[in-house]
Design a protein around this motif. Sequence first.
Motif, PDB file in Angstrom:
ATOM      1  N   THR A 134      20.707  13.980   2.089  1.00  0.00           N
ATOM      2  CA  THR A 134      20.037  13.879   3.381  1.00  0.00           C
ATOM      3  C   THR A 134      19.265  15.155   3.716  1.00  0.00           C
ATOM      4  OG1 THR A 134      22.049  14.639   4.453  1.00  0.00           O
ATOM      5  CG2 THR A 134      21.743  12.274   4.302  1.00  0.00           C
ATOM      6  N   GLY A 135      19.381  16.167   2.858  1.00  0.00           N
ATOM      7  CA  GLY A 135      18.663  17.404   3.107  1.00  0.00           C
ATOM      8  C   GLY A 135      19.299  18.260   4.196  1.00  0.00           C
ATOM      9  N   GLY A 136      20.374  17.772   4.728  1.00  0.00           N
ATOM     10  CA  GLY A 136      21.114  18.501   5.767  1.00  0.00           C
ATOM     11  C   GLY A 136      22.325  17.651   6.011  1.00  0.00           C
ATOM     12  N   THR A 137      23.323  18.133   6.677  1.00  0.00           N
ATOM     13  CA  THR A 137      24.483  17.261   6.831  1.00  0.00           C
ATOM     14  C   THR A 137      24.480  16.585   8.191  1.00  0.00           C
ATOM     15  OG1 THR A 137      25.576  19.401   6.849  1.00  0.00           O
ATOM     16  CG2 THR A 137      26.325  17.810   5.225  1.00  0.00           C
ATOM     17  N   ASN A 138      24.685  15.282   8.134  1.00  0.00           N
ATOM     18  CA  ASN A 138      24.914  14.506   9.347  1.00  0.00           C
ATOM     19  C   ASN A 138      26.410  14.640   9.633  1.00  0.00           C
ATOM     20  OD1 ASN A 138      25.666  12.411  11.050  1.00  0.00           O
ATOM     21  ND2 ASN A 138      24.166  10.979  10.218  1.00  0.00           N
ATOM     22  N   ALA A 139      26.735  15.394  10.668  1.00  0.00           N
ATOM     23  CA  ALA A 139      28.137  15.745  10.933  1.00  0.00           C
ATOM     24  C   ALA A 139      29.032  14.519  11.068  1.00  0.00           C
ATOM     25  CB  ALA A 139      28.224  16.616  12.176  1.00  0.00           C
ATOM     26  N   THR A 140      28.528  13.480  11.705  1.00  0.00           N
ATOM     27  CA  THR A 140      29.336  12.276  11.907  1.00  0.00           C
ATOM     28  C   THR A 140      29.627  11.591  10.584  1.00  0.00           C
ATOM     29  OG1 THR A 140      28.032  12.023  13.902  1.00  0.00           O
ATOM     30  CG2 THR A 140      29.528  10.227  13.354  1.00  0.00           C
ATOM     31  N   ALA A 141      28.576  11.436   9.788  1.00  0.00           N
ATOM     32  CA  ALA A 141      28.742  10.775   8.495  1.00  0.00           C
ATOM     33  C   ALA A 141      29.649  11.607   7.591  1.00  0.00           C
ATOM     34  CB  ALA A 141      27.383  10.565   7.850  1.00  0.00           C
ATOM     35  N   ALA A 142      29.475  12.923   7.632  1.00  0.00           N
ATOM     36  CA  ALA A 142      30.290  13.799   6.790  1.00  0.00           C
ATOM     37  C   ALA A 142      31.762  13.707   7.189  1.00  0.00           C
ATOM     38  CB  ALA A 142      29.805  15.238   6.904  1.00  0.00           C
ATOM     39  N   ALA A 143      32.023  13.752   8.494  1.00  0.00           N
ATOM     40  CA  ALA A 143      33.411  13.699   8.962  1.00  0.00           C
ATOM     41  C   ALA A 143      34.088  12.422   8.484  1.00  0.00           C
ATOM     42  CB  ALA A 143      33.451  13.782  10.484  1.00  0.00           C
ATOM     43  N   LYS A 144      33.340  11.332   8.512  1.00  0.00           N
ATOM     44  CA  LYS A 144      33.896  10.041   8.101  1.00  0.00           C
ATOM     45  C   LYS A 144      34.182  10.048   6.590  1.00  0.00           C
ATOM     46  CE  LYS A 144      32.813   5.109   8.696  1.00  0.00           C
ATOM     47  NZ  LYS A 144      33.166   4.792   7.306  1.00  0.00           N
ATOM     48  N   ALA A 145      33.239  10.578   5.839  1.00  0.00           N
ATOM     49  CA  ALA A 145      33.427  10.645   4.383  1.00  0.00           C
ATOM     50  C   ALA A 145      34.614  11.545   4.039  1.00  0.00           C
ATOM     51  CB  ALA A 145      32.158  11.150   3.714  1.00  0.00           C
ATOM     52  N   TYR A 146      34.714  12.699   4.693  1.00  0.00           N
ATOM     53  CA  TYR A 146      35.833  13.621   4.444  1.00  0.00           C
ATOM     54  C   TYR A 146      37.163  12.917   4.715  1.00  0.00           C
ATOM     55  CZ  TYR A 146      32.405  17.475   4.559  1.00  0.00           C
ATOM     56  OH  TYR A 146      31.351  18.302   4.303  1.00  0.00           O
ATOM     57  N   ARG A 147      37.213  12.258   5.847  1.00  0.00           N
ATOM     58  CA  ARG A 147      38.443  11.575   6.250  1.00  0.00           C
ATOM     59  C   ARG A 147      38.842  10.512   5.219  1.00  0.00           C
ATOM     60  NH1 ARG A 147      37.186   7.627  10.764  1.00  0.00           N
ATOM     61  NH2 ARG A 147      36.718   6.382   8.947  1.00  0.00           N
ATOM     62  N   ASP A 148      37.870   9.697   4.818  1.00  0.00           N
ATOM     63  CA  ASP A 148      38.185   8.610   3.890  1.00  0.00           C
ATOM     64  C   ASP A 148      38.603   9.134   2.513  1.00  0.00           C
ATOM     65  OD1 ASP A 148      37.618   6.925   5.946  1.00  0.00           O
ATOM     66  OD2 ASP A 148      35.648   6.279   5.179  1.00  0.00           O
ATOM     67  N   VAL A 149      37.912  10.173   2.051  1.00  0.00           N
ATOM     68  CA  VAL A 149      38.261  10.734   0.739  1.00  0.00           C
ATOM     69  C   VAL A 149      39.664  11.351   0.805  1.00  0.00           C
ATOM     70  CG1 VAL A 149      37.707  12.526  -0.951  1.00  0.00           C
ATOM     71  CG2 VAL A 149      35.878  11.109  -0.009  1.00  0.00           C
ATOM     72  N   LEU A 150      39.949  12.081   1.868  1.00  0.00           N
ATOM     73  CA  LEU A 150      41.278  12.688   2.008  1.00  0.00           C
ATOM     74  C   LEU A 150      42.367  11.621   2.037  1.00  0.00           C
ATOM     75  CD1 LEU A 150      40.610  15.506   4.653  1.00  0.00           C
ATOM     76  CD2 LEU A 150      41.176  15.817   2.228  1.00  0.00           C
ATOM     77  N   GLN A 151      42.098  10.563   2.798  1.00  0.00           N
ATOM     78  CA  GLN A 151      43.092   9.500   2.927  1.00  0.00           C
ATOM     79  C   GLN A 151      43.416   8.904   1.549  1.00  0.00           C
ATOM     80  OE1 GLN A 151      41.870   6.493   5.696  1.00  0.00           O
ATOM     81  NE2 GLN A 151      43.974   5.812   6.036  1.00  0.00           N
ATOM     82  N   GLN A 152      42.382   8.620   0.781  1.00  0.00           N
ATOM     83  CA  GLN A 152      42.590   8.067  -0.561  1.00  0.00           C
ATOM     84  C   GLN A 152      43.313   9.058  -1.462  1.00  0.00           C
ATOM     85  OE1 GLN A 152      39.336   6.579  -2.778  1.00  0.00           O
ATOM     86  NE2 GLN A 152      39.269   4.635  -1.673  1.00  0.00           N
ATOM     87  N   LEU A 153      42.908  10.305  -1.397  1.00  0.00           N
ATOM     88  CA  LEU A 153      43.514  11.295  -2.289  1.00  0.00           C
ATOM     89  C   LEU A 153      45.000  11.472  -1.996  1.00  0.00           C
ATOM     90  CD1 LEU A 153      40.713  14.011  -2.537  1.00  0.00           C
ATOM     91  CD2 LEU A 153      41.423  12.368  -4.304  1.00  0.00           C
ATOM     92  N   PHE A 154      45.352  11.426  -0.720  1.00  0.00           N
ATOM     93  CA  PHE A 154      46.775  11.538  -0.370  1.00  0.00           C
ATOM     94  C   PHE A 154      47.565  10.357  -0.936  1.00  0.00           C
ATOM     95  CE2 PHE A 154      45.828  14.655   3.159  1.00  0.00           C
ATOM     96  CZ  PHE A 154      46.608  15.673   2.624  1.00  0.00           C
ATOM     97  N   LEU A 155      46.839   9.263  -1.206  1.00  0.00           N
ATOM     98  CA  LEU A 155      47.484   8.093  -1.802  1.00  0.00           C
ATOM     99  C   LEU A 155      47.265   8.054  -3.323  1.00  0.00           C
ATOM    100  CD1 LEU A 155      46.436   5.616   1.017  1.00  0.00           C
ATOM    101  CD2 LEU A 155      48.783   6.364   0.534  1.00  0.00           C
ATOM    102  N   CYS A 156      46.782   9.169  -3.859  1.00  0.00           N
ATOM    103  CA  CYS A 156      46.572   9.319  -5.306  1.00  0.00           C
ATOM    104  C   CYS A 156      45.449   8.444  -5.851  1.00  0.00           C
ATOM    105  CB  CYS A 156      47.861   9.043  -6.089  1.00  0.00           C
ATOM    106  SG  CYS A 156      49.200  10.129  -5.616  1.00  0.00           S
ATOM    107  N   ASP A 157      44.547   8.056  -4.999  1.00  0.00           N
ATOM    108  CA  ASP A 157      43.423   7.222  -5.411  1.00  0.00           C
ATOM    109  C   ASP A 157      42.168   8.104  -5.465  1.00  0.00           C
ATOM    110  OD1 ASP A 157      41.311   5.457  -5.597  1.00  0.00           O
ATOM    111  OD2 ASP A 157      42.078   4.065  -4.085  1.00  0.00           O
ATOM    112  N   PHE A 158      41.604   8.231  -6.655  1.00  0.00           N
ATOM    113  CA  PHE A 158      40.462   9.126  -6.832  1.00  0.00           C
ATOM    114  C   PHE A 158      39.122   8.391  -6.778  1.00  0.00           C
ATOM    115  CE2 PHE A 158      43.888  11.700  -8.399  1.00  0.00           C
ATOM    116  CZ  PHE A 158      43.486  13.014  -8.154  1.00  0.00           C
TER     117      PHE A 158
END
Length: 435
Positions: A134-158
Amino acid sequence: MRIKYTISIVFFVALVIIEKENNIISRVSDKLTLKQTPQTPLQLSGFSHILLKHNGSFTSLTKMDSTFTLMKQRLENYSEHQEVMTRGRKHILLLATTRTGSSFVGEFFNQQGDNMFYLFEPLWHVEKMLTLDTGGTNATAAAKAYRDVLQQLFLCDFSLLESFLDPLPMDHITTALFRRESSSSLCEESVCSPFIKGVFERYHCRTRRCGPLNLTMASESCLQKEHRAIKSVRVRQLETLRPLVEDPRLDIKFIQLVRDPRAVLASRMVAFAAKYKNWKQWAMTGDVPIDDEEVRKLKGNCDNIRMSAEIGLRQPRWLRGRYMLVRYEDIARFPMRKATEMYRFTGIPFTPQVKSWILKNTQASKETSGVYSTQKNSSEQVEKWRFSLPFKIAQVVQKVCGPTLKLFGYKFVSSEEMLTDKSVSLIEDKVFNFL
Ligand SMILES: *[C@@H]1O[C@H](CO)[C@@H](O)[C@H](O)[C@H]1NC(C)=O
Ligand SMILES: *[C@@H]1O[C@H](CO)[C@@H](O)[C@H](O)[C@H]1NC(C)=O
Ligand SMILES: *[C@@H]1O[C@H](CO)[C@@H](O)[C@H](O)[C@H]1NC(C)=O
Ligand SMILES: *[C@@H]1O[C@H](CO)[C@@H](O)[C@H](O)[C@H]1NC(C)=O
């Protein structure tokens, strides 16, 4: 001294008792939950409707309703004791920003031993990809992506993380994972695929001759571990992670690591020299344009950190018992004490490996230091910035990050002399967590 000691013993005993009680509650609720599963709200209300039709009795309906309400309440209570679902498994998220000593504190968990799966900055890839896209970070979209990736990783899903890796892994194999060797979990025997000479240029672990990372193996290894910990400097707002707390498969605890913003800036000016060249310029001329984009960014960072901490310290219902604030300065000065407190908070045993790692790495001599090094004489490091940051710059930080300094107990300096007077401590004694 003596009284303090007695109080802490009493406190500790109380903790043990509370812990025992929790276990009993979980075990009891375990059984109850099993019994209750067939009676989902939908089935129950359907059933009461039939009852009403057959004998027209409102009493039985009311009874059913109150039983149902009680059960619903209990179920809600149980989801607060998520040990039911997670069976004692803990998920630790170490939240920080860059140059706050998070690599060092992350090691407290990385060194825990065989029953911990630790990941170092997996969100690096997510941030990078989003910035490129996006050439810059959309804070809302980034926060959502961070949250979802963390959630999966805590469940051992890469799988979601894989979609952010560049190049995209083939058959879940990657050579591109950011600082793989910083997670001992990703370099142990069970996650070490054979190194084939000539196929890849280099080894992918420091301690072992491992080939590229097989993320299927990583996931399998993760599932075998009792606890999981992730360190990240990329989450901006604690509140965006609320869905992780509400996920019954996770028993998550947040440790927010903070550091004096003046020290952070001083450290960044050295570590990220190119990115901070404006600050270096201002440091030389002593002239800071207060409405500059860079200064606004600094304020934004401070505000995010403070707002997350304010939510955590307020202990709203959804976060109760799941948040701990730690100052880097306290860890640097009292590493063993703070590590003990952190482990007590997480409910994970503090192992001898961690203790000996801390001993070894908080008494290191000067030669081992490098900008990313975790091996530093930590008591000494904590005050170093006072001699590298010009007073004018310190004043600017105090101006835009004032409320943040205040909240965390960092004293303002009013003169150059005070800044460089080592006999004046800039760290107020402050207790943040009452458990
Ligand atoms: C749920 O927990 C609250 C407070 O912890 C308690 O007052 C209430 O009695 C509990 N409800 C049930 C049904 O166990
Ligand atoms: C940012 O992301 C959100 C959520 O994906 C989206 O709704 C919004 O339109 C985006 N904003 C911009 C400025 O691109
Ligand atoms: C990766 O690991 C999985 C699980 O051990 C295995 O089945 C698979 O064959 C491995 N992939 C490669 C390319 O070696
Ligand atoms: C670390 O630094 C402190 C403060 O300067 C000093 O008292 C201590 O002796 C140092 N320790 C080592 C092992 O160098």
